[in-house]
Design an enzyme around this catalytic site. Sequence first.
Site, PDB file in Angstrom:
ATOM      1  N   GLY A 235     -36.202  14.950  30.389  1.00 46.56           N
ATOM      2  CA  GLY A 235     -35.402  16.121  30.041  1.00 46.56           C
ATOM      3  C   GLY A 235     -35.231  16.257  28.534  1.00 46.56           C
ATOM      4  N   GLN A 236     -34.528  17.318  28.140  1.00 51.58           N
ATOM      5  CA  GLN A 236     -34.300  17.549  26.704  1.00 51.58           C
ATOM      6  C   GLN A 236     -33.652  16.328  26.041  1.00 51.58           C
TER       7      GLN A 236
ATOM      8  N   SER B 235     -29.021  20.072  36.237  1.00 47.30           N
ATOM      9  CA  SER B 235     -28.186  20.430  35.086  1.00 47.30           C
ATOM     10  C   SER B 235     -28.053  21.930  34.850  1.00 47.30           C
TER      11      SER B 235
ATOM     12  N   LEU C 273     -28.618  10.166  32.110  1.00 48.30           N
ATOM     13  CA  LEU C 273     -28.754  11.576  31.706  1.00 48.30           C
ATOM     14  C   LEU C 273     -29.318  12.440  32.826  1.00 48.30           C
ATOM     15  N   ALA C 274     -29.834  11.831  33.882  1.00 45.04           N
ATOM     16  CA  ALA C 274     -30.448  12.620  34.957  1.00 45.04           C
ATOM     17  C   ALA C 274     -29.387  13.433  35.679  1.00 45.04           C
TER      18      ALA C 274
ATOM     19  N   HIS D  19     -25.681  21.625  23.796  1.00 43.63           N
ATOM     20  CA  HIS D  19     -26.558  21.258  22.679  1.00 43.63           C
ATOM     21  C   HIS D  19     -27.980  21.654  23.037  1.00 43.63           C
TER      22      HIS D  19
ATOM     23  N   GLU E  87     -18.573  21.736  30.662  1.00 43.86           N
ATOM     24  CA  GLU E  87     -18.399  22.603  31.837  1.00 43.86           C
ATOM     25  C   GLU E  87     -17.184  22.159  32.655  1.00 43.86           C
TER      26      GLU E  87
ATOM     27  N   LYS F 194     -19.681  17.303  37.875  1.00 41.87           N
ATOM     28  CA  LYS F 194     -19.509  16.538  36.635  1.00 41.87           C
ATOM     29  C   LYS F 194     -18.102  15.943  36.526  1.00 41.87           C
TER      30      LYS F 194
ATOM     31  N   LEU G  30     -32.063   9.316  41.584  1.00 42.82           N
ATOM     32  CA  LEU G  30     -30.610   9.171  41.756  1.00 42.82           C
ATOM     33  C   LEU G  30     -30.173   9.397  43.206  1.00 42.82           C
TER      34      LEU G  30
ATOM     35  N   SER H  73     -19.762  16.674  30.752  1.00 46.55           N
ATOM     36  CA  SER H  73     -20.033  18.008  30.207  1.00 46.55           C
ATOM     37  C   SER H  73     -18.775  18.810  29.933  1.00 46.55           C
TER      38      SER H  73
ATOM     39  N   TYR I 212     -21.640  22.773  39.733  1.00 49.59           N
ATOM     40  CA  TYR I 212     -22.104  21.811  38.717  1.00 49.59           C
ATOM     41  C   TYR I 212     -20.906  21.195  37.994  1.00 49.59           C
TER      42      TYR I 212
HETATM   43  P1  NAP Z   1     -32.438  18.525  31.612  1.00 49.20           P
HETATM   44  O1  NAP Z   1     -33.348  18.892  30.483  1.00 49.20           O
HETATM   45  O2  NAP Z   1     -32.274  19.461  32.756  1.00 49.20           O
HETATM   46  O3  NAP Z   1     -32.964  17.108  32.184  1.00 49.20           O
HETATM   47  C1  NAP Z   1     -32.519  16.615  33.409  1.00 49.20           C
HETATM   48  C2  NAP Z   1     -33.294  15.353  33.741  1.00 49.20           C
HETATM   49  O4  NAP Z   1     -32.822  14.819  34.996  1.00 49.20           O
HETATM   50  C3  NAP Z   1     -34.810  15.552  33.900  1.00 49.20           C
HETATM   51  O5  NAP Z   1     -35.469  14.458  33.305  1.00 49.20           O
HETATM   52  C4  NAP Z   1     -34.992  15.526  35.413  1.00 49.20           C
HETATM   53  O6  NAP Z   1     -36.278  15.094  35.815  1.00 49.20           O
HETATM   54  C5  NAP Z   1     -33.956  14.468  35.783  1.00 49.20           C
HETATM   55  N1  NAP Z   1     -33.579  14.472  37.199  1.00 49.20           N
HETATM   56  C6  NAP Z   1     -33.141  15.518  37.935  1.00 49.20           C
HETATM   57  N2  NAP Z   1     -32.877  15.119  39.194  1.00 49.20           N
HETATM   58  C7  NAP Z   1     -33.154  13.789  39.259  1.00 49.20           C
HETATM   59  C8  NAP Z   1     -33.080  12.828  40.287  1.00 49.20           C
HETATM   60  N3  NAP Z   1     -32.701  13.125  41.529  1.00 49.20           N
HETATM   61  N4  NAP Z   1     -33.412  11.538  39.993  1.00 49.20           N
HETATM   62  C9  NAP Z   1     -33.852  11.204  38.759  1.00 49.20           C
HETATM   63  N5  NAP Z   1     -33.957  12.101  37.739  1.00 49.20           N
HETATM   64  C10 NAP Z   1     -33.619  13.361  38.000  1.00 49.20           C
HETATM   65  O7  NAP Z   1     -30.980  18.192  31.065  1.00 49.20           O
HETATM   66  P2  NAP Z   1     -30.490  17.887  29.562  1.00 49.20           P
HETATM   67  O8  NAP Z   1     -30.131  19.176  28.908  1.00 49.20           O
HETATM   68  O9  NAP Z   1     -31.430  16.949  28.924  1.00 49.20           O
HETATM   69  O10 NAP Z   1     -29.094  17.163  29.854  1.00 49.20           O
HETATM   70  C11 NAP Z   1     -29.040  15.749  30.052  1.00 49.20           C
HETATM   71  C12 NAP Z   1     -27.748  15.402  30.768  1.00 49.20           C
HETATM   72  O11 NAP Z   1     -26.646  15.831  29.989  1.00 49.20           O
HETATM   73  C13 NAP Z   1     -27.562  16.078  32.123  1.00 49.20           C
HETATM   74  O12 NAP Z   1     -26.845  15.186  32.940  1.00 49.20           O
HETATM   75  C14 NAP Z   1     -26.714  17.296  31.815  1.00 49.20           C
HETATM   76  O13 NAP Z   1     -25.995  17.700  32.960  1.00 49.20           O
HETATM   77  C15 NAP Z   1     -25.816  16.727  30.731  1.00 49.20           C
HETATM   78  N6  NAP Z   1     -25.279  17.666  29.758  1.00 49.20           N
HETATM   79  C16 NAP Z   1     -26.132  18.483  29.063  1.00 49.20           C
HETATM   80  C17 NAP Z   1     -25.621  19.320  28.093  1.00 49.20           C
HETATM   81  C18 NAP Z   1     -26.524  20.219  27.289  1.00 49.20           C
HETATM   82  O14 NAP Z   1     -26.005  21.129  26.630  1.00 49.20           O
HETATM   83  N7  NAP Z   1     -27.832  19.973  27.275  1.00 49.20           N
HETATM   84  C19 NAP Z   1     -24.233  19.326  27.834  1.00 49.20           C
HETATM   85  C20 NAP Z   1     -23.403  18.465  28.540  1.00 49.20           C
HETATM   86  C21 NAP Z   1     -23.949  17.625  29.493  1.00 49.20           C
HETATM   87  P3  NAP Z   1     -37.531  16.133  36.009  1.00 49.20           P
HETATM   88  O15 NAP Z   1     -38.196  16.205  34.678  1.00 49.20           O
HETATM   89  O16 NAP Z   1     -38.343  15.455  37.053  1.00 49.20           O
HETATM   90  O17 NAP Z   1     -36.956  17.448  36.450  1.00 49.20           O
HETATM   91  O1  G4F Z   2     -27.305  28.346  28.514  1.00 52.22           O
HETATM   92  P1  G4F Z   2     -26.475  28.358  29.722  1.00 52.22           P
HETATM   93  O2  G4F Z   2     -27.182  28.478  31.028  1.00 52.22           O
HETATM   94  O3  G4F Z   2     -25.573  27.057  29.636  1.00 52.22           O
HETATM   95  P2  G4F Z   2     -24.211  26.613  30.361  1.00 52.22           P
HETATM   96  O4  G4F Z   2     -23.992  27.331  31.627  1.00 52.22           O
HETATM   97  O5  G4F Z   2     -23.137  26.685  29.339  1.00 52.22           O
HETATM   98  O6  G4F Z   2     -24.539  25.090  30.729  1.00 52.22           O
HETATM   99  C1  G4F Z   2     -25.165  24.232  29.792  1.00 52.22           C
HETATM  100  O7  G4F Z   2     -24.187  23.604  29.004  1.00 52.22           O
HETATM  101  C2  G4F Z   2     -23.296  22.738  29.733  1.00 52.22           C
HETATM  102  C3  G4F Z   2     -22.295  22.181  28.727  1.00 52.22           C
HETATM  103  O8  G4F Z   2     -21.164  23.015  28.700  1.00 52.22           O
HETATM  104  C4  G4F Z   2     -24.121  21.647  30.378  1.00 52.22           C
HETATM  105  F1  G4F Z   2     -23.307  20.774  31.002  1.00 52.22           F
HETATM  106  C5  G4F Z   2     -25.107  22.262  31.351  1.00 52.22           C
HETATM  107  O9  G4F Z   2     -25.911  21.241  31.927  1.00 52.22           O
HETATM  108  C6  G4F Z   2     -26.009  23.215  30.585  1.00 52.22           C
HETATM  109  O10 G4F Z   2     -26.792  22.470  29.687  1.00 52.22           O
HETATM  110  O11 G4F Z   2     -25.419  29.565  29.658  1.00 52.22           O
HETATM  111  C7  G4F Z   2     -24.550  29.725  28.553  1.00 52.22           C
HETATM  112  C8  G4F Z   2     -23.832  31.059  28.667  1.00 52.22           C
HETATM  113  C9  G4F Z   2     -23.165  31.314  30.024  1.00 52.22           C
HETATM  114  O12 G4F Z   2     -21.881  31.855  29.815  1.00 52.22           O
HETATM  115  C10 G4F Z   2     -24.042  32.369  30.697  1.00 52.22           C
HETATM  116  O13 G4F Z   2     -23.352  33.242  31.588  1.00 52.22           O
HETATM  117  O14 G4F Z   2     -24.795  32.116  28.518  1.00 52.22           O
HETATM  118  C11 G4F Z   2     -24.532  33.131  29.477  1.00 52.22           C
HETATM  119  N1  G4F Z   2     -25.757  33.872  29.716  1.00 52.22           N
HETATM  120  C12 G4F Z   2     -25.916  35.211  29.457  1.00 52.22           C
HETATM  121  N2  G4F Z   2     -27.138  35.602  29.836  1.00 52.22           N
HETATM  122  C13 G4F Z   2     -26.894  33.416  30.259  1.00 52.22           C
HETATM  123  C14 G4F Z   2     -27.765  34.500  30.335  1.00 52.22           C
HETATM  124  N3  G4F Z   2     -27.261  32.185  30.672  1.00 52.22           N
HETATM  125  C15 G4F Z   2     -28.521  32.017  31.164  1.00 52.22           C
HETATM  126  N4  G4F Z   2     -28.902  30.781  31.546  1.00 52.22           N
HETATM  127  N5  G4F Z   2     -29.393  33.058  31.269  1.00 52.22           N
HETATM  128  C16 G4F Z   2     -29.070  34.338  30.865  1.00 52.22           C
HETATM  129  O15 G4F Z   2     -29.863  35.265  30.983  1.00 52.22           O
END
Ligand code: NAP
Ligand code: G4F
Length: 322
Positions: A11-12, A82, A78-79, A177, A125, A151, A57, A123, A147
């Site tokens: 993942g990212q 999401s 981190l999995a 992020h 969220e 979390k 997981l 998160s 979701y």
């Molecule tokens: P992401 O890009 O969606 O990556 C998710 C990862 O989880 C991928 O490697 C995916 O594998 C793996 N995964 C999904 N289901 C699984 C399972 N059953 N067993 C093992 N691996 C599995 O998410 P991210 O943005 O990097 O975020 C990383 C973590 O931080 C997540 O837990 C997310 O909820 C949390 N988080 C993210 C943000 C954000 O803004 N990015 C903010 C707060 C919290 P595949 O490649 O096979 O799909």
């Molecule tokens: O980019 P989003 O899909 O992120 P969201 O829902 O904030 O979740 C992300 O951040 C969380 C941390 O707070 C993580 F835990 C979670 O795993 C994920 O990484 O949407 C951001 C905002 C929302 O309010 C959504 O309604 O953008 C708004 N939005 C408007 N148009 C859209 C769109 N979101 C998406 N995905 N696609 C649209 O076309």
Amino acid sequence: MPTAIVTGVTGQDGSYLADFLLSKGYRVVGMVRRSSTVTFGRIEHIQDDIEIIQGDLHDQSSLVSVIEEYRPDEVYNLAAQSFVPTSWKQPVLTGEVTALGVTRMMEAIRLVKPDTRFYQASSSEMFGKVREVPQTEATPFYPRSPYGVAKVYGHWITVNYRESYNLFACSGILFNHESPRRGLEFVTRKITHGVARIKLGLAQELRLGNLESQRDWGFAGDYVEAMWRMLQQDAPDDYVVSTGVTHSVRAFCEAAFGHVGLNYEDYVIQDPRFYRPAEVDLLVGSPEHARKKLGWQPKVSFEGLVEMMVDADLQLLGREAI
Ligand code: NAP
Ligand code: G4F
């Protein structure tokens, strides 16, 4: 050489964390789930430097085996499923992976190697319909999606295992992020990829949902360092990781289109298909605890992030067009 297991390494965040841990001299073990095609795009550049192990997981015994085989010093969980909209379509799967998956990993650690240091990817969220502004480690949770609910479970089970079994377990409450490695369905990347497509003449419009919601956006490369710093402390704790600054989706559009000399109002169409059953309207975190205890602060600004992502998508699509 310390050993770290990273779940979600494809993942990212997993890919940035693996880069970071390698730079610190770690042996990095990336746990990946089995799929019919590999999803290694984000870790291609380090595939020879990390070790890949299969695990899921959903599957308790695979997690026990991973801990038994590698006996890690640190585990970064981190999995997750999401993507917030998917959590309404697949709420049970989201609960299985994003909530119960945390317990499965912590059980594996508790049973096999309880001195392993554990990071849980919590998160912002969880704050959902926010109870105060800005949000801190003490702000009550009010999740607005399956979701977010999952979390909250993951967060509290982490705290509970710390208090019940004395595990070194930390919950990082990370605000949104982003990066050029962000999945295309998340709004920031959808916008920057859309801007690049429009600029290069590959698309004429960009369809989005709610433009008024506000997020505290930072750069993923900065945030993975905070994860690592949490596990280097003398005692485990929970930390908000954020920039302290919030912007609307509309402002993100304005900046991204503006960066290539376009006006977003000429291209963005609001489409109800992308509205959510319940929205998180405003997120803005206080990074004070992380700053004071971890000595952490973000390096990339909102403007820097938008420009980095637009430029990367222009380059990517330009390369693909050749
Ligand atoms: P992401 O890009 O969606 O990556 C998710 C990862 O989880 C991928 O490697 C995916 O594998 C793996 N995964 C999904 N289901 C699984 C399972 N059953 N067993 C093992 N691996 C599995 O998410 P991210 O943005 O990097 O975020 C990383 C973590 O931080 C997540 O837990 C997310 O909820 C949390 N988080 C993210 C943000 C954000 O803004 N990015 C903010 C707060 C919290 P595949 O490649 O096979 O799909
Ligand atoms: O980019 P989003 O899909 O992120 P969201 O829902 O904030 O979740 C992300 O951040 C969380 C941390 O707070 C993580 F835990 C979670 O795993 C994920 O990484 O949407 C951001 C905002 C929302 O309010 C959504 O309604 O953008 C708004 N939005 C408007 N148009 C859209 C769109 N979101 C998406 N995905 N696609 C649209 O076309």
